[in-house]
Motif scaffolding. Sequence first.
Motif, PDB file in Angstrom:
ATOM      1  N   VAL A 164      14.095   5.289   9.166  1.00 44.72           N
ATOM      2  CA  VAL A 164      15.537   4.877   9.151  1.00 44.72           C
ATOM      3  C   VAL A 164      15.715   4.112   8.932  1.00 44.72           C
ATOM      4  CG1 VAL A 164      17.348   4.814  11.250  1.00 44.72           C
ATOM      5  CG2 VAL A 164      15.385   6.324  11.675  1.00 44.72           C
ATOM      6  N   THR A 165      14.836   3.130   9.245  1.00 45.55           N
ATOM      7  CA  THR A 165      14.761   1.526   8.791  1.00 45.55           C
ATOM      8  C   THR A 165      14.919   1.760   7.145  1.00 45.55           C
ATOM      9  OG1 THR A 165      14.141   0.481  10.520  1.00 45.55           O
ATOM     10  CG2 THR A 165      13.745  -0.674   8.830  1.00 45.55           C
ATOM     11  N   LEU A 166      14.322   2.269   6.420  1.00 43.25           N
ATOM     12  CA  LEU A 166      14.199   2.329   5.089  1.00 43.25           C
ATOM     13  C   LEU A 166      14.847   3.220   4.757  1.00 43.25           C
ATOM     14  CD1 LEU A 166       9.895   3.079   4.691  1.00 43.25           C
ATOM     15  CD2 LEU A 166      11.251   0.613   4.202  1.00 43.25           C
ATOM     16  N   ILE A 167      15.943   4.068   5.522  1.00 45.91           N
ATOM     17  CA  ILE A 167      17.576   4.838   4.617  1.00 45.91           C
ATOM     18  C   ILE A 167      18.374   3.660   4.633  1.00 45.91           C
ATOM     19  CG2 ILE A 167      18.991   5.767   5.172  1.00 45.91           C
ATOM     20  CD1 ILE A 167      16.716   7.865   6.294  1.00 45.91           C
ATOM     21  N   ALA A 168      18.345   2.213   5.291  1.00 45.89           N
ATOM     22  CA  ALA A 168      19.377   1.920   5.360  1.00 45.89           C
ATOM     23  C   ALA A 168      19.401   0.100   4.620  1.00 45.89           C
ATOM     24  CB  ALA A 168      19.114   0.699   6.831  1.00 45.89           C
ATOM     25  N   LEU A 169      18.276   0.563   4.897  1.00 46.99           N
ATOM     26  CA  LEU A 169      17.754  -0.761   3.816  1.00 46.99           C
ATOM     27  C   LEU A 169      17.874  -0.494   2.407  1.00 46.99           C
ATOM     28  CD1 LEU A 169      14.188  -2.234   5.431  1.00 46.99           C
ATOM     29  CD2 LEU A 169      16.281  -3.735   5.350  1.00 46.99           C
ATOM     30  N   TYR A 170      16.866   1.024   1.429  1.00 42.39           N
ATOM     31  CA  TYR A 170      17.737   1.367   0.315  1.00 42.39           C
ATOM     32  C   TYR A 170      18.143   2.000   0.323  1.00 42.39           C
ATOM     33  CZ  TYR A 170      12.197   0.076   0.877  1.00 42.39           C
ATOM     34  OH  TYR A 170      11.070  -0.735   0.414  1.00 42.39           O
ATOM     35  N   GLY A 171      19.707   2.593   1.343  1.00 47.32           N
ATOM     36  CA  GLY A 171      20.827   3.190   0.798  1.00 47.32           C
ATOM     37  C   GLY A 171      20.532   4.312  -0.163  1.00 47.32           C
ATOM     38  N   VAL A 172      19.770   4.992   1.473  1.00 49.37           N
ATOM     39  CA  VAL A 172      19.621   7.168   0.477  1.00 49.37           C
ATOM     40  C   VAL A 172      19.104   7.056   1.332  1.00 49.37           C
ATOM     41  CG1 VAL A 172      18.184   5.787  -1.888  1.00 49.37           C
ATOM     42  CG2 VAL A 172      17.160   6.429  -0.049  1.00 49.37           C
ATOM     43  N   GLU A 208       1.006  -0.597   0.315  1.00 48.48           N
ATOM     44  CA  GLU A 208       0.156   0.307  -0.158  1.00 48.48           C
ATOM     45  C   GLU A 208       0.745   0.717   0.357  1.00 48.48           C
ATOM     46  OE1 GLU A 208      -2.688  -0.381   3.712  1.00 48.48           O
ATOM     47  OE2 GLU A 208      -3.907  -1.916   2.074  1.00 48.48           O
ATOM     48  N   MET A 209       1.941   0.947   0.363  1.00 51.51           N
ATOM     49  CA  MET A 209       2.727   2.080   0.939  1.00 51.51           C
ATOM     50  C   MET A 209       3.475   2.735  -0.329  1.00 51.51           C
ATOM     51  SD  MET A 209       6.598   2.814   2.500  1.00 51.51           S
ATOM     52  CE  MET A 209       7.449   1.450   2.226  1.00 51.51           C
ATOM     53  N   GLU A 210       3.712   1.904  -1.085  1.00 54.47           N
ATOM     54  CA  GLU A 210       4.420   1.349  -2.758  1.00 54.47           C
ATOM     55  C   GLU A 210       3.498   2.103  -3.762  1.00 54.47           C
ATOM     56  OE1 GLU A 210       6.560  -2.124  -3.443  1.00 54.47           O
ATOM     57  OE2 GLU A 210       8.009  -1.796  -2.168  1.00 54.47           O
ATOM     58  N   LEU A 211       2.400   1.925  -3.547  1.00 50.74           N
ATOM     59  CA  LEU A 211       0.893   1.988  -4.177  1.00 50.74           C
ATOM     60  C   LEU A 211       0.746   3.565  -3.717  1.00 50.74           C
ATOM     61  CD1 LEU A 211      -1.177  -1.185  -4.458  1.00 50.74           C
ATOM     62  CD2 LEU A 211       0.342  -0.153  -6.279  1.00 50.74           C
ATOM     63  N   GLY A 212       1.066   4.048  -2.995  1.00 50.61           N
ATOM     64  CA  GLY A 212       0.394   5.216  -2.662  1.00 50.61           C
ATOM     65  C   GLY A 212      -0.650   5.856  -2.242  1.00 50.61           C
ATOM     66  N   ALA A 213      -1.076   3.924  -1.754  1.00 50.83           N
ATOM     67  CA  ALA A 213      -2.568   4.128  -1.421  1.00 50.83           C
ATOM     68  C   ALA A 213      -2.718   4.282   0.592  1.00 50.83           C
ATOM     69  CB  ALA A 213      -3.585   3.232  -1.830  1.00 50.83           C
ATOM     70  N   GLY A 214      -1.287   4.118   0.775  1.00 48.05           N
ATOM     71  CA  GLY A 214      -1.006   4.716   2.246  1.00 48.05           C
ATOM     72  C   GLY A 214      -0.076   4.790   2.781  1.00 48.05           C
ATOM     73  N   ARG A 215      -0.053   5.608   3.539  1.00 49.67           N
ATOM     74  CA  ARG A 215       1.433   6.282   4.376  1.00 49.67           C
ATOM     75  C   ARG A 215       2.240   6.025   4.158  1.00 49.67           C
ATOM     76  NH1 ARG A 215       1.245  10.849   1.452  1.00 49.67           N
ATOM     77  NH2 ARG A 215      -1.200  11.578   1.413  1.00 49.67           N
ATOM     78  N   MET A 216       4.019   6.719   4.102  1.00 48.88           N
ATOM     79  CA  MET A 216       4.981   5.607   4.697  1.00 48.88           C
ATOM     80  C   MET A 216       5.183   6.231   6.268  1.00 48.88           C
ATOM     81  SD  MET A 216       9.072   6.100   3.671  1.00 48.88           S
ATOM     82  CE  MET A 216       8.146   7.269   2.461  1.00 48.88           C
ATOM     83  N   ARG A 217       5.440   4.948   6.907  1.00 50.92           N
ATOM     84  CA  ARG A 217       5.294   6.130   8.461  1.00 50.92           C
ATOM     85  C   ARG A 217       6.148   7.149   8.688  1.00 50.92           C
ATOM     86  NH1 ARG A 217       2.583   0.747  11.076  1.00 50.92           N
ATOM     87  NH2 ARG A 217       0.575   0.001  10.092  1.00 50.92           N
ATOM     88  N   ASP A 218       6.415   7.898   9.525  1.00 50.87           N
ATOM     89  CA  ASP A 218       7.805   8.392  10.293  1.00 50.87           C
ATOM     90  C   ASP A 218       9.062   7.422  10.726  1.00 50.87           C
ATOM     91  OD1 ASP A 218       6.274  10.377   9.351  1.00 50.87           O
ATOM     92  OD2 ASP A 218       6.158  11.525  10.744  1.00 50.87           O
ATOM     93  N   GLU A 219       8.115   6.462  11.261  1.00 52.56           N
ATOM     94  CA  GLU A 219       9.257   5.434  12.571  1.00 52.56           C
ATOM     95  C   GLU A 219       9.758   4.407  11.197  1.00 52.56           C
ATOM     96  OE1 GLU A 219       4.961   4.251  13.035  1.00 52.56           O
ATOM     97  OE2 GLU A 219       5.791   5.871  12.766  1.00 52.56           O
ATOM     98  N   TRP A 220       8.936   4.524  10.124  1.00 56.14           N
ATOM     99  CA  TRP A 220       9.423   3.912   9.240  1.00 56.14           C
ATOM    100  C   TRP A 220      10.743   3.867   7.893  1.00 56.14           C
ATOM    101  CZ3 TRP A 220       5.293   1.830   6.053  1.00 56.14           C
ATOM    102  CH2 TRP A 220       4.078   1.058   6.759  1.00 56.14           C
TER     103      TRP A 220
END
Length: 153
Positions: free
Chosen positions: A117-125, A103-115
């Motif tokens: 730090v984890t996503l930055i590390a996982l995706y390397g961006v 849902e987050m990737e489709l834009g139907a759900g929001r990326m939560r703020d607490e995610w």
Amino acid sequence: MKSVQDFDPSGFRAAYEGRGLTQAEVAEAIGVTVGTVGRWVRGKGAPSPRLFAALVEQLGLPRSEMLAPLAPNADLAALRTRAGLRQEDVAERLGVQASDVSEMELGAGRMRDEWAVTLIALYGVPLDRLVRAGEVADERWRAAIDSKRRQMS
């Protein structure tokens, strides 16, 4: 399953040949056919996130050499597949369901703020790139909804 969107066939070929590997050796190492590797080299397909991760981990091929530069309109799914991850992998690290990531990737759900730090590390961006990718997903979702509304009018 989604393929790595910005896989660079010539970069991939240069990466494995530069390490003295053949297509057959690459195929055997990651459990695919030589024909599959050949299709990737010819630009007739791209590895899945799982197979892309195997190229990086098992063969030591640098991720950056096998990817085209990140497009300005890259969305969250592109960042995930570039990192060699499936939605299930990301969901596990975030402690959520794969449907939440979808849902987050489709834009139907929001990326939560607490995610973040984890996503930055996982995706390397960096954070600004992650935020932009989320905005792209949101914009595409809004455009799709607006299009459906116009069709119903």
